[in-house]
Design an enzyme around this catalytic site. Structure first.
Site, PDB file in Angstrom:
ATOM      1  N   HIS A 231       0.860  -1.188   0.000  1.00 43.00           N
ATOM      2  CA  HIS A 231       0.000   0.000   0.000  1.00 43.00           C
ATOM      3  C   HIS A 231       0.897   1.240   0.000  1.00 43.00           C
ATOM      4  O   HIS A 231       2.015   1.208   0.524  1.00 43.00           O
ATOM      5  CB  HIS A 231      -0.880   0.017   1.242  1.00 43.00           C
ATOM      6  CG  HIS A 231      -1.950  -1.024   1.252  1.00 43.00           C
ATOM      7  ND1 HIS A 231      -3.076  -0.900   2.010  1.00 43.00           N
ATOM      8  CD2 HIS A 231      -2.060  -2.214   0.612  1.00 43.00           C
ATOM      9  CE1 HIS A 231      -3.848  -1.959   1.846  1.00 43.00           C
ATOM     10  NE2 HIS A 231      -3.239  -2.779   0.994  1.00 43.00           N
TER      11      HIS A 231
ATOM     12  N   GLU B  84       0.881   3.903   1.772  1.00 43.33           N
ATOM     13  CA  GLU B  84       1.315   4.336   3.101  1.00 43.33           C
ATOM     14  C   GLU B  84       2.484   3.494   3.611  1.00 43.33           C
ATOM     15  O   GLU B  84       3.452   4.035   4.155  1.00 43.33           O
ATOM     16  CB  GLU B  84       0.165   4.228   4.120  1.00 43.33           C
ATOM     17  CG  GLU B  84      -1.054   5.046   3.772  1.00 43.33           C
ATOM     18  CD  GLU B  84      -2.118   4.250   3.042  1.00 43.33           C
ATOM     19  OE1 GLU B  84      -3.307   4.471   3.326  1.00 43.33           O
ATOM     20  OE2 GLU B  84      -1.779   3.421   2.172  1.00 43.33           O
TER      21      GLU B  84
ATOM     22  N   CYS C 154      -6.343   1.984   5.644  1.00 41.60           N
ATOM     23  CA  CYS C 154      -6.990   0.753   6.091  1.00 41.60           C
ATOM     24  C   CYS C 154      -6.435   0.379   7.467  1.00 41.60           C
ATOM     25  O   CYS C 154      -5.555   1.059   7.997  1.00 41.60           O
ATOM     26  CB  CYS C 154      -6.727  -0.367   5.087  1.00 41.60           C
ATOM     27  SG  CYS C 154      -4.991  -0.903   5.053  1.00 41.60           S
TER      28      CYS C 154
ATOM     29  N   CYS D 261      -2.547  -0.201   7.429  1.00 39.72           N
ATOM     30  CA  CYS D 261      -1.782   1.044   7.331  1.00 39.72           C
ATOM     31  C   CYS D 261      -1.928   1.895   8.585  1.00 39.72           C
ATOM     32  O   CYS D 261      -0.959   2.499   9.042  1.00 39.72           O
ATOM     33  CB  CYS D 261      -2.211   1.813   6.084  1.00 39.72           C
ATOM     34  SG  CYS D 261      -1.779   0.938   4.553  1.00 39.72           S
TER      35      CYS D 261
END
Length: 147
Positions: free
Chosen positions: A49, A51, A79, A82
């Protein structure tokens, strides 16, 4: 948020295309330490991801895992994975573009970044360039569905 949006657009433009989410880590003086876009498809990695990638790059840039005093700007609400990484990295402030009511863990579905039972909490700013961030995601998924 502008640089995060650039990273999000780059993620969508890559082959294979990825969900257009971008993230940027800034130090306490506002200098960019790291930026990344989603790379789940490109790296075949469920943890790639934006992040997570930006946090890893910022840790390498500073030479430490503890990113106290840093700000993370991200185009879509993080999410749970993260948000957990944000707390563990001791990020001071999270700036979010679009909310994610189905999977967001920074105020929507959950609020891990400000959970009082955890040992660290981040300041949260939401809705920064929200329409632009949301439109980028909506158009990506419309195109994917052939609408």
């Amino acid at each position: 948020m502008g640089l995060a949006l650039e990273q999000a657009r780059a993620a969508a433009a890559r082959e294979p295309a990825d969900v257009p989410i971008g993230a940027v880590v800034l130090d306490a003086n506002g200098r960019v330490l790291a930026s990344a876009g989603n790379r789940r498809e490109a790296d075949e990695d469920p943890t790639a991801h934006a992040e997570i990638l930006a946090l890893r790059e910022a840790a390498r840039a500073t030479g430490r895992w503890n990113l106290s005093g840093c700000t993370l700007a991200v185009t879509l609400e993080p999410c749970t994975m993260c948000a957990g990484a944000i707390v563990l990295a001791r990020i001071a402030r999270v700036v979010v573009g679009a909310p994610d009511p189905k999977a967001g863990a920074a105020g929507s579905l959950y609020d891990l970044v400000r959970e009082p039972r955890l040992n660290h909490r981040a300041q949260l700013t939401t809705g920064v360039r929200e329409l632009e961030c949301g439109d980028l995601l909506r158009s990506f998924f419309r195109a994917r569905r052939g609408l």
